[in-house]
Design an enzyme around this catalytic site. Structure first.
Site, short mmCIF file in Angstrom:
data_model
loop_
_atom_site.label_atom_id
_atom_site.label_comp_id
_atom_site.label_asym_id
_atom_site.label_seq_id
_atom_site.Cartn_x
_atom_site.Cartn_y
_atom_site.Cartn_z
N ASP A 102 -1.48 -5.58 9.13
CA ASP A 102 -1.91 -4.22 9.21
C ASP A 102 -3.04 -4.75 8.35
O ASP A 102 -3.26 -6.11 7.69
CB ASP A 102 -1.32 -4.16 7.47
CG ASP A 102 -2.50 -2.75 7.28
OD1 ASP A 102 -3.37 -2.96 7.83
OD2 ASP A 102 -1.91 -1.88 6.26
N LYS A 157 -13.23 -1.09 5.11
CA LYS A 157 -14.01 -1.18 4.54
C LYS A 157 -15.19 -2.43 5.61
O LYS A 157 -15.81 -1.90 4.82
CB LYS A 157 -12.83 -2.51 3.64
CG LYS A 157 -11.13 -1.90 4.36
CD LYS A 157 -10.87 -0.89 2.63
CE LYS A 157 -9.92 0.09 3.00
NZ LYS A 157 -10.02 0.42 1.42
N TRP A 205 0.70 -1.32 -0.06
CA TRP A 205 -0.07 0.12 0.04
C TRP A 205 0.92 1.33 -0.18
O TRP A 205 1.53 1.26 0.45
CB TRP A 205 -1.07 -0.27 1.68
CG TRP A 205 -1.92 1.72 1.33
CD1 TRP A 205 -2.55 1.74 0.83
CD2 TRP A 205 -1.86 1.79 2.33
NE1 TRP A 205 -3.30 2.42 1.28
CE2 TRP A 205 -2.59 2.64 2.37
CE3 TRP A 205 -1.42 1.56 4.21
CZ2 TRP A 205 -3.20 3.70 3.40
CZ3 TRP A 205 -2.33 2.76 4.24
CH2 TRP A 205 -3.11 3.50 4.34
#
Ligand code: KET
Length: 459
Positions: A269, A305, A188
């Site tokens: 993460d 999300k 990311w």
């Protein structure tokens, strides 16, 4: 604490900028007034001389920063008047109608909250909502996790996944003896920036093999086995962004053995729990393997999300320690990181999450809505794959159905992406990543036409 001590403890801003500039490959010298920026490093570190003269702005020499490589795609999309435009840039879920989705269970929780007259708007503690923290730890580590039962976990509410990573990074820069963090290549785009500005030194480990479009497992093991004792290793818990390639459980086990035997510190993460497989437990497996061995780790959780709470900025940082007394001290130091940064976190989003997680029926309803989102993404994979096959688009596109999570790492190059944006108004990141969650049955044919044209016309 004296000023000098305080500076030594925090690390000087100049040093942090220098570290960031080195990492990003730019020539930064605090003594000189300008930064010789290459590629996109200038967006975060460019110091500029000020005008200083009467009349002119003291900011006259501030240079225009480039847009963020991911969020900037939405900015460009919003400016495009075309009726056929599609935004496949940012990882944000859309319905079949192309609309953002607020989960029913979230709406219900919000109703309960607004109808409860006992709720006030007082500050939360520095560490956030206590219920939310406990429930978040349970969600990620499992209800029967020994680490939780033994009170060895310090959890603090943070500003979504990004804030959790940043607070964790700053804590490690102050309290961990090894300041190097290894992040996957690729990862990311915000990871290197978050950790460098937190005061860590960022290195990469091999992760993705473009020739197989799979995991470069040998490379990963080799790079981590060369890491210095105590180095931090950033791992995507599931649904690796941007590649959609995750290790198998067997491979996770080998990674765990290597990390533990080398005394490395895992930092997970977890931005997509429930989005990879549709199952919250399955998507937490990697983390739970590491917690089960009794060793230490950090976890950054995001509810952006999986509960669709993007703009509410709800997340949690958990640090699993060896003993309860260490966890108490770790938490006390996390408060010293948070207090001068944003004082304490916002109350609304965390209250929504806590309301849902603590009510058995609402929790169940959430898992059903979550599974429906994950399933729709998986259907989009199949539809896009079928559409390319029907068109006879050159190349092997099976990675579209094999990859996991919100994104497909298409393998399209920068020129092909530019072509698709210009000619077809399809917006995606320049590395060829598309957000499958932004796609619908209606837009699949348009995307397939664009990909077909791009690969046949531009090599
Ligand atoms: N980690 C990963 C791996 C990640 O993809 C994101 C967001 C985050 C953390 C942070 O999410 P937060 O909203 O702070 O909880 N990724 C998407 C959005 C973004 O770039 O901000 C994306 O990659 O599109």
């Amino acid at each position: 604490m004296g000023d000098a001590n305080m500076r030594a403890e925090l690390g000087s801003p100049g040093r942090r900028l220098g570290t960031l500039a080195r990492h990003l490959g730019v020539d930064y010298s605090p003594a000189s007034s300008s930064l010789m920026a290459s590629h996109n490093a200038s967006e975060i570190v460019t110091p500029s001389t000020t005008a200083g003269s009467y009349g002119g702005s003291v900011f006259a020499n501030v240079v225009q920063a480039p847009e963020d490589p991911i969020l900037g795609v939405t900015v460009a999309y919003n400016k495009d008047p075309s009726p056929v435009k599609v935004n496949l840039g940012v990882g944000a879920y859309r319905t079949e109608e192309g609309k953002p989705l607020v989960l029913n269970v979230v709406r219900r929780a919000e109703q309960l909250l607004v109808n409860d007259p006992s709720r006030v708007k007082e500050y939360l503690p520095i560490t956030g909502l206590a219920d939310f923290n406990k429930l978040s730890a349970k969600l990620i580590f499992g209800a029967d996790s020994p680490a939780i039962q033994e009170n060895r976990v310090a959890t603090v509410q943070c500003l979504s996944g990004t804030g959790s990573l940043r607070v964790g990074g700053e804590f490690l820069a102050r309290h961990h003896h090894e300041h190097t963090i290894y992040i996957p290549q690729p990862t990311w785009g915000n990871h290197p920036k978050v950790f460098t500005l937190a005061g860590l030194s960022v290195k990469t480990y091999r992760y993705y093999d473009p020739t197989t479009r799979g995991l470069n497992f040998e490379g990963l093991l080799e790079d981590l086995s060369m890491a210095p004792h105590g180095a931090i290793v950033l791992l995507h818990a599931c649904a690796h962004n941007p590649t959609g390639v995750d290790p198998t459980l067997d491979q996770w086990e080998q990674i765990r053995l290597l990390i533990r035997s080398k005394g490395l510190l895992p930092f997970f993460d977890s931005a997509y729990q429930g989005f990879a497989s549709g199952n919250l437990e399955a998507d937490a497996q990697s983390i739970r393997m590491f917690v089960a061995d009794g060793g230490e780790c950090l976890t950054a959780q995001s509810y952006a999300k999986n509960m669709g709470l993007y703009g509410e900025r709800v997340g949690a940082l958990s640090i699993v320690c060896k003993s309860a007394d260490v966890a108490v001290r770790v938490e006390s130091q996390l408060k010293l990181v948070i207090r001068p940064m944003y004082s304490n976190p916002p109350i609304h989003g965390a209250s929504i999450v806590a309301t849902i997680l603590k009510d058995r029926k609402m929790y169940h309803e959430w898992t059903i809505e979550l599974k429906a989102m994950a399933d729709r993404i998986i259907r989009m994979r199949q539809q896009l794959f079928d559409a390319l096959r029907t068109r006879g688009t050159p190349g092997d596109w099976s990675h579209i159905i094999k990859q996991i999570g919100m994104f497909t790492f298409t393998g399209l190059n920068r020129e092909q992406v530019t072509f698709m944006t210009k000619e077809y108004h399809i917006y995606m990141t320049s590395d060829g990543r598309i957000s499958m969650a932004g796609l619908s049955s209606k837009t699949v044919p348009h995307l397939a036409d664009a990909i077909h044209a791009a690969v046949t016309r531009i090599k």
